[in-house]
Design an enzyme around this catalytic site. Structure first.
Site, mmCIF file in Angstrom:
data_model
loop_
_atom_site.group_PDB
_atom_site.id
_atom_site.type_symbol
_atom_site.label_atom_id
_atom_site.label_comp_id
_atom_site.label_asym_id
_atom_site.label_seq_id
_atom_site.Cartn_x
_atom_site.Cartn_y
_atom_site.Cartn_z
ATOM 1 N N SER A 123 0.801 -1.221 0.000
ATOM 2 C CA SER A 123 0.000 0.000 0.000
ATOM 3 C C SER A 123 0.839 1.279 0.000
ATOM 4 C CB SER A 123 -0.956 -0.005 1.202
ATOM 5 O OG SER A 123 -1.799 -1.129 1.158
ATOM 6 N N GLU A 141 4.409 1.918 11.140
ATOM 7 C CA GLU A 141 4.765 0.503 11.207
ATOM 8 C C GLU A 141 5.513 0.245 12.495
ATOM 9 O OE1 GLU A 141 4.856 -3.163 11.178
ATOM 10 O OE2 GLU A 141 3.814 -2.196 9.482
ATOM 11 N N ASP A 190 -5.014 -1.707 7.990
ATOM 12 C CA ASP A 190 -4.762 -3.072 7.524
ATOM 13 C C ASP A 190 -3.941 -3.821 8.565
ATOM 14 O OD1 ASP A 190 -4.333 -5.347 6.023
ATOM 15 O OD2 ASP A 190 -2.652 -4.487 4.911
#
Length: 316
Positions: A123, A141, A190
């Site tokens: 993405s 992240e 996600d």
């Protein structure tokens, strides 16, 4: 907590659905000149080699993007969708690719100039590829290895201040960018859902995000697996959107049965991920018709048994 690595799953059928929806959503939002901020709460490593050790170990891309790029108009050898006559399946195989599916494959090709899909963009790279110079991308992240890899991958783009990589928990930190100065944003969630608590954290994040920025567009990917939390998540997201007076769109893609089977040898065979969904709040009005054309083709091309199918549920 950090055992999940998306590299094992890159390019699978869930990625195909997620990224097809993401690209179609972004294409519409980028038609307006005003700057757009995209927030990716679980960015992963950003870029994956499908011929590498991770993807090669699982082989999931072979039943996903690699089926599509090998021959986009070919019908797979597996059984078509339940009840579809052979004549109808042959006609569908000859039909032109739906616009959203063709656009998805165009973006994959942009990262693989020699053809195929040796490199699969996650993405972050898909979004950056589509953004304009005055748009912004915020990447979260928390996994230490993937965060370092993402930082190194993004550095190669020399994108300057356009992209920010944050080694932070997206659940807890991403709302700080809402609303952005331009008051236009797309938030992609996600998570791995490795922990059952992540389903609740998605709902908590969405409640806070809508409180801060009710007019943003939000896209949540989720697995469809035999777990109560997985089936409850889209229902609770729909309730949340309805109470906030916002439109929503829930799309799912199923490629095979979810039943656990036993081989003649007595070995238990688990099906892996059979299906996944994308739930959007404040989706573009153009998205539903695009998916109505694309999802039947995805079922035809990625379906592995007669349980393959799709759903589209729009509200508001």
């Amino acid at each position: 907590m950090f055992s999940y690595r998306h590299a094992f799953h890159a390019g699978n059928h869930a990625d195909v659905l997620k990224h097809l929806v993401l690209i179609a959503t972004l294409d519409h939002m980028l038609e307006k000149e005003t700057a757009l901020t995209v927030v990716d709460t679980h960015a992963g490593a950003g870029l994956y080699r499908l011929d590498g050790d991770y993807a090669g170990t699982s082989g999931e891309a072979a039943e996903g993007v690699l089926r599509l790029v090998a021959d986009p108009k070919a019908t797979p050898a597996s059984t078509p969708a339940a009840g579809a006559p052979a004549k109808k399946a042959a006609q569908e195989a000859e039909a032109p690719l739906a616009d959203a599916l063709a656009r998805y494959l165009e973006v994959i090709h942009d990262f693989n100039a020699k053809g195929g899909a040796r490199v699969y963009p996650g993405s972050p790279f898909i979004v950056q590829h589509l953004l304009r110079d005055h748009d912004r991308l915020k990447l979260f992240e928390l996994h230490p290895t993937d965060s370092r890899t993402l930082t190194a991958n993004i550095a190669q783009l020399e994108a300057g201040r356009q992209i920010a990589v944050l080694h932070e928990d997206g659940f807890g930190s991403a709302t700080k960018f809402l609303p952005p100065p331009s008051r236009r944003a797309l938030v992609l969630m996600d998570p791995s859902y490795e922990l059952k608590t992540e389903y609740g954290r998605v709902l908590d994040f969405m409640a806070e995000a809508l409180k801060r920025f009710a007019t943003g567009t939000y896209a949540v990917w989720y697995p469809i697996i035999p777990r109560p939390e997985a089936h409850d998540l889209p229902r609770r997201l729909k309730t949340m959107a309805t109470k906030a007076g916002k439109s929503s769109l829930n799309v799912t893609l199923t490629v095979k049965s979810s039943k656990i089977t036993t081989a003649p040898s007595g070995e238990t065979r688990r099906p892996g991920l059979p299906a996944s969904g994308m739930f959007l709040i404040n989706p573009p009005y153009t998205l539903k018709p695009l998916l109505e054309a694309a999802l039947p083709q995805l079922v035809q091309k990625l379906g592995q048994d007669r349980n393959a199918g799709f759903t589209i549920d729009a509200a508001g």
